[in-house]
Scaffold this active site. Structure first.
Site, PDB file in Angstrom:
ATOM      1  N   LYS A 209       0.774  -1.351  -0.138  1.00 22.58           N
ATOM      2  CA  LYS A 209      -0.128  -0.016  -0.055  1.00 22.58           C
ATOM      3  C   LYS A 209       0.926   1.222   0.070  1.00 22.58           C
ATOM      4  O   LYS A 209       1.948   1.210   0.213  1.00 22.58           O
ATOM      5  CB  LYS A 209      -0.815  -0.234   1.297  1.00 22.58           C
ATOM      6  CG  LYS A 209      -2.232  -0.851   0.839  1.00 22.58           C
ATOM      7  CD  LYS A 209      -3.163  -0.936   1.992  1.00 22.58           C
ATOM      8  CE  LYS A 209      -4.321  -1.861   1.673  1.00 22.58           C
ATOM      9  NZ  LYS A 209      -5.323  -1.811   2.664  1.00 22.58           N
ATOM     10  N   ARG A 243      -3.335  -9.970   5.534  1.00 22.09           N
ATOM     11  CA  ARG A 243      -3.869  -9.939   4.210  1.00 22.09           C
ATOM     12  C   ARG A 243      -2.760  -9.364   3.103  1.00 22.09           C
ATOM     13  O   ARG A 243      -2.328  -8.247   3.015  1.00 22.09           O
ATOM     14  CB  ARG A 243      -4.972  -8.963   4.049  1.00 22.09           C
ATOM     15  CG  ARG A 243      -5.713  -8.813   2.332  1.00 22.09           C
ATOM     16  CD  ARG A 243      -6.903  -8.017   2.556  1.00 22.09           C
ATOM     17  NE  ARG A 243      -7.525  -8.058   1.324  1.00 22.09           N
ATOM     18  CZ  ARG A 243      -7.377  -7.462   0.174  1.00 22.09           C
ATOM     19  NH1 ARG A 243      -6.250  -6.700   0.386  1.00 22.09           N
ATOM     20  NH2 ARG A 243      -7.676  -7.275  -0.789  1.00 22.09           N
TER      21      ARG A 243
HETATM   22  C1  YH5 Z   1      -7.605  -4.176   3.976  1.00 25.55           C
HETATM   23  O1  YH5 Z   1      -6.828  -3.687   4.157  1.00 25.55           O
HETATM   24  N1  YH5 Z   1      -7.425  -3.842   1.344  1.00 25.55           N
HETATM   25  S1  YH5 Z   1      -8.281  -3.602  -1.304  1.00 25.55           S
HETATM   26  C2  YH5 Z   1      -3.624  -0.162  -2.797  1.00 25.55           C
HETATM   27  C3  YH5 Z   1      -2.602  -0.467  -3.070  1.00 25.55           C
HETATM   28  C4  YH5 Z   1      -2.115  -1.735  -2.636  1.00 25.55           C
HETATM   29  C5  YH5 Z   1      -3.188  -2.722  -2.116  1.00 25.55           C
HETATM   30  C6  YH5 Z   1      -0.740  -0.061  -4.224  1.00 25.55           C
HETATM   31  N2  YH5 Z   1      -9.389  -5.054   0.820  1.00 25.55           N
HETATM   32  C7  YH5 Z   1      -8.107  -4.185   2.413  1.00 25.55           C
HETATM   33  O2  YH5 Z   1      -5.282  -4.104  -1.130  1.00 25.55           O
HETATM   34  N3  YH5 Z   1      -9.825  -5.958   2.783  1.00 25.55           N
HETATM   35  C8  YH5 Z   1      -8.492  -4.039   0.494  1.00 25.55           C
HETATM   36  O3  YH5 Z   1      -1.684   0.202  -3.637  1.00 25.55           O
HETATM   37  C9  YH5 Z   1      -9.067  -5.089   2.114  1.00 25.55           C
HETATM   38  N4  YH5 Z   1      -8.448  -4.954   4.531  1.00 25.55           N
HETATM   39  C10 YH5 Z   1      -9.437  -5.783   4.225  1.00 25.55           C
HETATM   40  N5  YH5 Z   1     -10.209  -6.575   5.037  1.00 25.55           N
HETATM   41  C11 YH5 Z   1      -6.672  -2.727  -1.359  1.00 25.55           C
HETATM   42  C12 YH5 Z   1      -5.479  -3.021  -1.432  1.00 25.55           C
HETATM   43  C13 YH5 Z   1      -4.521  -2.171  -2.068  1.00 25.55           C
HETATM   44  C14 YH5 Z   1      -4.874  -0.818  -2.327  1.00 25.55           C
END
Ligand code: YH5
Length: 262
Positions: A209, A243
């Site tokens: 993230k 996750r």
């Molecule tokens: C979470 O924290 N996050 S979707 C932006 C990024 C990288 C990854 C490059 N669903 C979560 O994973 N469900 C998502 O930048 C989730 N907790 C739970 N329970 C976002 C994501 C991401 C977004």
């Protein structure tokens, strides 16, 4: 918990499951088999992109992307299945195909979501988000981010209990990056024990993230070590589920953590 993103626009795992803009069942199957071989205990299947500024998806698109994969994993893999959705219809269909967990970034606030989740009898993960995905990173503001996040989650727990969901079936997640500045995210990591003290399993999602980008100045493909560092710090503070995109490396972190703490 391994992330399987079935949206073509995914920023962090850039549509690698697509050929000619079509979700490819062979690629998805191979990817999931690899995640399980790497040590994933849960596969989190999502059909809606919730990254900042992402496009809305229709319920039918979400069903078409997610349900066949839930069905395939249930038939072919020995792993728990999580469905990343806010839609009651997707929850119901996924449950009928053998899902184990509903992972809802909107904490079952959509019309009908709470009663549907209760009817399925599945585990639920309640996540905190300020605002909506399209605008949540515009100007996140809190008086006290820790009490506001934890109070929100506690209120959603009460709603779940009133709907008939057993406390043992409820997981909580502070929602890193969902309507939060870097400062807010850092404060939530530091004070994670306060959320853990509510008595529910805590899931955290840092993987790749932008908070890691902000700390290290690295692009998304160079955020593995930051993701692992945050994951270990979360374990130390009582988190139970990570996750992640990078299962093999995270498995090593968890196994090492367990070796020292058992
Ligand atoms: C979470 O924290 N996050 S979707 C932006 C990024 C990288 C990854 C490059 N669903 C979560 O994973 N469900 C998502 O930048 C989730 N907790 C739970 N329970 C976002 C994501 C991401 C977004």
């Amino acid at each position: 918990m391994a992330i399987v993103n079935t949206t073509p626009d995914s920023f962090s795992d850039g549509g690698e499951l697509f050929i000619n803009n079509q979700l490819n069942a062979d690629l998805v199957g191979k990817r999931i088999e690899q995640l399980v071989a790497d040590g994933a205990e849960i596969i989190d299947i999502g059909g809606e992109s919730t990254r900042p500024g992402a496009q809305m998806v229709t319920e039918q698109q979400e069903l078409d992307r997610v349900i066949p994969i839930v069905d395939w994993v249930a038939q072919n893999c020995d792993v728990a299945i999580s469905v990343d959705t806010s839609s009651p219809i997707v929850m119901r269909e996924a449950a009928s195909k053998g899902a184990h967990l509903i992972n809802d970034v909107r904490a079952l606030t959509r019309e009908g979501a709470l009663t549907t989740a209760a009817q399925t009898g599945l585990l639920v993960c309640l996540m905190h988000m300020q605002g909506m995905p399209s605008t949540m990173q515009a100007s996140p503001e809190y008086q006290n981010v820790v009490t506001e996040v934890n109070d929100f989650l506690q209120q959603r727990v009460v709603a779940c209990l009133e709907a008939g969901i057993a406390p043992s079936k409820i997981w909580l997640d502070p929602g890193f990056g969902f309507g939060k500045t870097l400062d807010h995210n850092i404060t939530l990591v530091k004070q994670l024990p306060e959320l853990v003290s509510l008595g529910f399993s805590v899931l955290v999602g840092f993987s790749r993230k932008s908070m890691i980008g902000q700390i290290l100045g690295h692009p998304v493909e160079e955020r593995l070590i930051g993701s692992l560092a945050l994951g270990l710090m979360a374990l130390e503070r009582g988190a139970k589920i990570l996750r992640v995109h990078d299962v093999r490396a995270t498995r090593d972190i968890i196994d090492t953590y367990i070796a020292i703490n058992s």
